[in-house]
Design a protein around this motif. Structure first.
Motif, mmCIF file in Angstrom:
data_model
loop_
_atom_site.group_PDB
_atom_site.id
_atom_site.type_symbol
_atom_site.label_atom_id
_atom_site.label_comp_id
_atom_site.label_asym_id
_atom_site.label_seq_id
_atom_site.Cartn_x
_atom_site.Cartn_y
_atom_site.Cartn_z
ATOM 1 N N ARG A 20 0.836 -1.191 0.000
ATOM 2 C CA ARG A 20 0.000 0.000 0.000
ATOM 3 C C ARG A 20 0.877 1.248 0.000
ATOM 4 N NH1 ARG A 20 -4.725 1.496 4.384
ATOM 5 N NH2 ARG A 20 -5.258 3.549 3.490
ATOM 6 N N ALA A 23 2.040 1.903 -3.418
ATOM 7 C CA ALA A 23 0.981 2.489 -4.258
ATOM 8 C C ALA A 23 0.838 3.972 -3.980
ATOM 9 C CB ALA A 23 -0.325 1.751 -4.003
ATOM 10 N N VAL A 24 0.951 4.354 -2.692
ATOM 11 C CA VAL A 24 0.830 5.776 -2.358
ATOM 12 C C VAL A 24 1.995 6.552 -2.957
ATOM 13 C CG1 VAL A 24 0.870 7.429 -0.444
ATOM 14 C CG2 VAL A 24 -0.497 5.342 -0.263
ATOM 15 N N LEU A 26 3.624 5.821 -5.602
ATOM 16 C CA LEU A 26 3.387 5.949 -7.053
ATOM 17 C C LEU A 26 2.418 7.086 -7.349
ATOM 18 C CD1 LEU A 26 3.155 2.184 -8.124
ATOM 19 C CD2 LEU A 26 4.976 3.816 -8.683
ATOM 20 N N GLU A 27 1.413 7.227 -6.464
ATOM 21 C CA GLU A 27 0.477 8.343 -6.650
ATOM 22 C C GLU A 27 1.223 9.675 -6.531
ATOM 23 O OE1 GLU A 27 -2.808 8.501 -7.256
ATOM 24 O OE2 GLU A 27 -2.991 6.331 -7.515
ATOM 25 N N ASN A 28 2.117 9.721 -5.545
ATOM 26 C CA ASN A 28 2.871 10.967 -5.352
ATOM 27 C C ASN A 28 3.781 11.259 -6.552
ATOM 28 O OD1 ASN A 28 1.716 11.236 -2.812
ATOM 29 N ND2 ASN A 28 3.434 10.220 -1.755
ATOM 30 N N GLN A 30 3.296 10.300 -9.579
ATOM 31 C CA GLN A 30 2.458 10.725 -10.710
ATOM 32 C C GLN A 30 2.185 12.221 -10.639
ATOM 33 O OE1 GLN A 30 -1.402 8.834 -10.875
ATOM 34 N NE2 GLN A 30 -2.024 9.996 -12.705
ATOM 35 N N ASP A 31 1.904 12.683 -9.435
ATOM 36 C CA ASP A 31 1.660 14.118 -9.289
ATOM 37 C C ASP A 31 2.931 14.925 -9.557
ATOM 38 O OD1 ASP A 31 -0.957 13.584 -8.662
ATOM 39 O OD2 ASP A 31 -0.601 13.585 -6.472
ATOM 40 N N ASP A 37 -3.743 10.354 -15.889
ATOM 41 C CA ASP A 37 -4.213 9.006 -15.571
ATOM 42 C C ASP A 37 -4.099 8.084 -16.790
ATOM 43 O OD1 ASP A 37 -4.779 9.779 -12.984
ATOM 44 O OD2 ASP A 37 -6.913 10.220 -13.417
ATOM 45 N N ARG A 40 -0.445 7.184 -17.217
ATOM 46 C CA ARG A 40 -0.069 6.227 -16.178
ATOM 47 C C ARG A 40 -0.707 4.859 -16.461
ATOM 48 N NH1 ARG A 40 -1.311 6.415 -9.588
ATOM 49 N NH2 ARG A 40 -0.597 4.283 -9.213
ATOM 50 N N GLU A 44 1.299 1.362 -16.714
ATOM 51 C CA GLU A 44 1.039 0.276 -15.756
ATOM 52 C C GLU A 44 0.510 -0.974 -16.448
ATOM 53 O OE1 GLU A 44 0.344 1.769 -11.304
ATOM 54 O OE2 GLU A 44 -1.410 2.067 -12.605
#
Lengths: 152, 203
Positions: A20, A23-24, A26-28, A30-31, A37, A40, A44
């Motif tokens: 988890r 995953a967080v 990766l979100e950061n 991406q930003d 999206d 990405r 992915e």
């Protein structure tokens, strides 16, 4: 930015699982890279089809630590990053840059806000460039530019 | 003198036993003489013809030309007074022809007018065409210049060169040096170079 996010996926899935925390991160990322999206999703999906099935499960998402360290190193390059990219660009030019290499690294540099510096290193021969060693954090960039073969 | 008396009494043709028929008729007679048994009868008829011919010749020679059906005076008067076109009924056709000719002449006149107008306008057109051709030439030159301008557009030219750089899929220092020199020559900024490069690579 594609090559950077792909490198992040490789790190996050390092032990065959995605935590988890990974995953967080990766979100950061991406930003940070200002990645859409859709972009990405494309990256992915390709990673899931070509890389994940061949991964050997060795842990429970310890790759998140590697990803966190890599991102921290990349962000620490803040002031040096433009100069390093210029130097990498010039070095790559002397070897010959492929079109796809140029596209991938230019987009990665755009994600880091250094595309103009990288382009000057490549396209302005009169621009004096200091020959610098690039950090491991920029290994994806070096691979895309074909700078890692001789070093390895 | 003896001869004169004999000429008055006897016919010269008979004295000389010469036929007065035409050579063609005599030729036919000779051909007939070589033919069938009716030669003699035909020969007698020919002689009759010759005699008749001689008689005609005597009468024609003896009588003056004044003995015609129409006296010379009447002919001369008719020629003076009578219009041969009127006697032949040519007056109507003439009048009708006049009408027709009037119509035709009107039509021709119309054509002539048209031709004149055409001629006048043709002359004007020739002048105007001549002037237009000069203007066309000028326009063509301007168009040619206008067409040359896009070709000479620095961005387009640079774009063309930049596309050629990636033909072999590899960028080397020589190509970069060339493009840098072209940027200076064409006054293209580095930002513009990057924009064109993006457009090329994202097409």
């Amino acid at each position: 930015m594609t090559i950077l996010f792909k490198h992040a996926l490789d790190l996050a899935w390092n032990d065959g699982r995605l935590s988890r925390r990974g995953a967080v991160l990766l979100e950061n990322l991406q930003d940070f890279l200002d990645l859409s999206d859709y972009e990405r999703g494309v990256i992915e999906e390709k990673h899931s089809d070509e890389e994940v099935p061949f991964l050997i499960t060795r842990g429970y998402g310890s790759g998140a630590d590697l990803l966190d360290q890599w991102m921290a190193t990349l962000l620490d390059l803040d002031e040096e990053l433009p100069l390093i990219l210029v130097s990498m660009g010039r070095a790559a030019l002397e070897r010959g840059i492929t079109k796809q290499g140029w596209i991938d690294v230019f987009r990665a540099a755009e994600g880091m806000g250094c595309e103009f510096d990288f382009a000057r290193g490549v396209w302005e021969p009169e621009y004096e460039v200091e020959n610098l060693e690039w950090p491991v954090a920029l290994a994806p960039v070096a691979n895309a530019l074909g700078l890692t073969d001789e070093d390895e | 003198m003896f001869v004169d008396e004999t000429e008055e009494d006897d016919d010269l043709y008979e004295a000389l036993e010469v036929s007065t028929t035409a050579p063609a008729a005599r030729g036919n007679d000779l051909l007939d003489a070589l033919g069938e048994e009716e030669e003699e009868e035909i020969a007698e008829e020919d002689e009759g013809v010759v005699i008749a011919t001689l008689d005609m010749g005597e009468t024609m020679g003896g009588e003056p030309e004044q003995e015609t059906f129409f006296p010379q005076e009447e002919i001369s008067e008719e020629e003076e007074d009578v219009d041969p076109f009127e006697e032949l009924g040519a007056s109507r056709p003439i009048s009708s022809n006049n009408e027709e000719s009037a119509v035709v002449s009107d039509a021709l006149a119309a054509f002539m007018d048209d031709e004149d107008e055409d001629g006048e306008s043709g002359e004007l057109q020739e002048v105007s065409l001549f002037e237009e051709t000069e203007e066309d030439d000028v326009d063509e030159e301007e168009e040619a210049k206008a067409e040359e301008k896009p070709k000479a557009d620095p961005k387009e030219l640079y774009r063309f060169l930049l596309e050629g750089v990636w033909v072999d899929d590899v960028l080397d220092p020589a190509e970069v040096a060339l493009m840098s020199r072209k940027r200076r020559e064409l006054n293209i900024s580095f930002e513009t170079h990057l924009e064109i490069l993006k457009e090329i690579l994202h097409e």
